[in-house]
Design a protein around this motif. Structure first.
Motif, PDB file in Angstrom:
ATOM      1  N   ASP A  23     -37.186  46.647 -27.824  1.00 12.64           N
ATOM      2  CA  ASP A  23     -38.609  47.842 -29.412  1.00 12.64           C
ATOM      3  C   ASP A  23     -37.953  49.309 -29.737  1.00 12.64           C
ATOM      4  O   ASP A  23     -37.847  49.551 -30.664  1.00 12.64           O
ATOM      5  N   LEU A  24     -37.862  50.116 -28.280  1.00 11.29           N
ATOM      6  CA  LEU A  24     -37.736  51.611 -28.550  1.00 11.29           C
ATOM      7  C   LEU A  24     -36.287  51.253 -29.068  1.00 11.29           C
ATOM      8  O   LEU A  24     -36.235  52.217 -29.844  1.00 11.29           O
ATOM      9  N   ARG A  25     -35.173  50.538 -28.665  1.00  8.57           N
ATOM     10  CA  ARG A  25     -33.981  50.741 -29.250  1.00  8.57           C
ATOM     11  C   ARG A  25     -33.867  51.188 -30.774  1.00  8.57           C
ATOM     12  O   ARG A  25     -32.892  51.882 -31.355  1.00  8.57           O
ATOM     13  N   THR A  26     -34.681  49.922 -31.135  1.00  5.69           N
ATOM     14  CA  THR A  26     -34.533  49.837 -32.515  1.00  5.69           C
ATOM     15  C   THR A  26     -35.557  51.013 -33.240  1.00  5.69           C
ATOM     16  O   THR A  26     -34.869  51.373 -34.213  1.00  5.69           O
ATOM     17  N   LEU A  27     -36.777  51.266 -33.096  1.00 10.20           N
ATOM     18  CA  LEU A  27     -37.430  52.599 -33.276  1.00 10.20           C
ATOM     19  C   LEU A  27     -35.746  53.740 -33.677  1.00 10.20           C
ATOM     20  O   LEU A  27     -36.198  54.317 -34.280  1.00 10.20           O
ATOM     21  N   LEU A  28     -36.169  53.732 -32.193  1.00  6.34           N
ATOM     22  CA  LEU A  28     -34.973  55.458 -32.174  1.00  6.34           C
ATOM     23  C   LEU A  28     -33.153  54.608 -33.035  1.00  6.34           C
ATOM     24  O   LEU A  28     -33.211  56.409 -33.156  1.00  6.34           O
ATOM     25  N   GLU A  29     -32.749  54.068 -33.262  1.00  5.12           N
ATOM     26  CA  GLU A  29     -32.383  54.174 -34.100  1.00  5.12           C
ATOM     27  C   GLU A  29     -32.350  54.360 -34.716  1.00  5.12           C
ATOM     28  O   GLU A  29     -31.400  55.233 -36.212  1.00  5.12           O
ATOM     29  N   GLU A  30     -33.410  54.126 -35.599  1.00  2.00           N
ATOM     30  CA  GLU A  30     -33.951  54.503 -37.184  1.00  2.00           C
ATOM     31  C   GLU A  30     -33.743  55.485 -37.664  1.00  2.00           C
ATOM     32  O   GLU A  30     -33.331  56.551 -38.090  1.00  2.00           O
ATOM     33  N   PHE A  31     -34.650  56.348 -36.145  1.00  2.00           N
ATOM     34  CA  PHE A  31     -35.012  57.657 -36.027  1.00  2.00           C
ATOM     35  C   PHE A  31     -34.078  58.608 -36.283  1.00  2.00           C
ATOM     36  O   PHE A  31     -33.322  59.967 -36.931  1.00  2.00           O
ATOM     37  N   HIS A  32     -32.925  58.109 -35.203  1.00  2.00           N
ATOM     38  CA  HIS A  32     -31.576  58.748 -35.414  1.00  2.00           C
ATOM     39  C   HIS A  32     -31.193  58.407 -36.534  1.00  2.00           C
ATOM     40  O   HIS A  32     -29.590  60.440 -37.204  1.00  2.00           O
ATOM     41  N   ASP A  33     -31.099  57.577 -37.445  1.00  2.00           N
ATOM     42  CA  ASP A  33     -30.321  57.528 -38.860  1.00  2.00           C
ATOM     43  C   ASP A  33     -30.958  58.844 -39.922  1.00  2.00           C
ATOM     44  O   ASP A  33     -30.404  59.171 -40.677  1.00  2.00           O
TER      45      ASP A  33
END
Length: 239
Positions: A216-226
């Motif tokens: 779950d955190l990976r998905t959120l962090l990828e969106e934040f990184h973008d």
């Protein structure tokens, strides 16, 4: 498993958290790519991602809170991913045990500050907050009745920074979808956090603090990184 030492990051420990800290350290750190680089390093390291997930939870006050790094002196770089709600609904009024500085990476927040006043218009119950630590809930213990009055309100837009001294009672509400804040949380300066809830209160309130899975955190962090402008160099591929 990644240890606290393995996620240690320079957060300008020699400088007190203040408006001056923002201009001297924090703005250059953020705008020089330090946050984007840090997020990339987390996404590229499964053990570090798991550590961040274990040090994060979904907060009752409408955001997901994740510790991304710590400093040698114990400061924390904390990411808040907000969910939009109608302002002042299901929120509380609170201070902190530590000063912090905040960078609004995306979206918009409305901030309101309060003072205790025996003649204030807002009747509340005063609680003491106990951090969840490794638990799946946090605790509020009733201290007694109180009254508050609002003393100021302002909006903070994407790209702006602000400093918050620990004693100030405040409330924050996301005014846009995708609101993200990055906070440098200072060293502990007070014994307890004060929380105020409208109306008469119970002696003890237990509130859930659901943990995130690494996935779950990976998905959120990828969106934040973008949103930080780094989609093209995200570990594991592009957008």
């Amino acid at each position: 498993m990644t240890t606290r030492e393995a996620v240690c990051t320079d957060l300008g420990d020699a400088l007190p958290l203040s408006p001056g800290y923002i201009e001297t350290f924090y703005r250059p750190f953020v705008e020089g790519g330090g946050v984007r680089s840090l997020v990339r390093s987390i996404l590229a390291d499964e053990s570090r991602l798991a550590w961040c997930a274990a040090n994060g939870y979904r907060h009752h006050n409408d955001f997901t809170k994740v510790v991304l790094a710590v400093s040698p002196a114990g400061r924390k770089l904390v990411w808040h991913e907000w969910r939009q709600r109608q302002p002042w609904v299901d929120g509380d009024y609170h201070n902190h045990r530590w000063d912090f500085v905040s960078y609004l990476a995306a979206g918009e927040l409305e901030l309101s500050e309060y003072e205790e006043d025996p003649d204030g218009p807002l009747a509340v119950s005063h609680y003491r907050y106990e951090s969840p630590g490794s638990r799946a809930e946090y605790v509020l213990r009733l201290a007694g009745p109180a009254r508050l009055r609002e003393v100021r309100r302002k909006k903070v837009a994407a790209g702006e920074y602000y400093h918050q001294p620990y004693p100030i009672v405040h409330n924050a509400a996301s005014m846009a979808r995708g609101t993200s804040t990055l906070i440098v949380q200072g060293e502990v300066a007070a014994a307890a956090t004060d929380v105020y809830l409208p109306g008469a209160g119970e002696e003890r309130l237990d509130r859930a603090a659901p943990r995130l899975s690494p996935t779950d955190l990976r998905t959120l962090l990828e969106e934040f990184h973008d949103r930080l402008g780094g989609g093209e160099d995200r570990p594991g591929g592009g957008l």
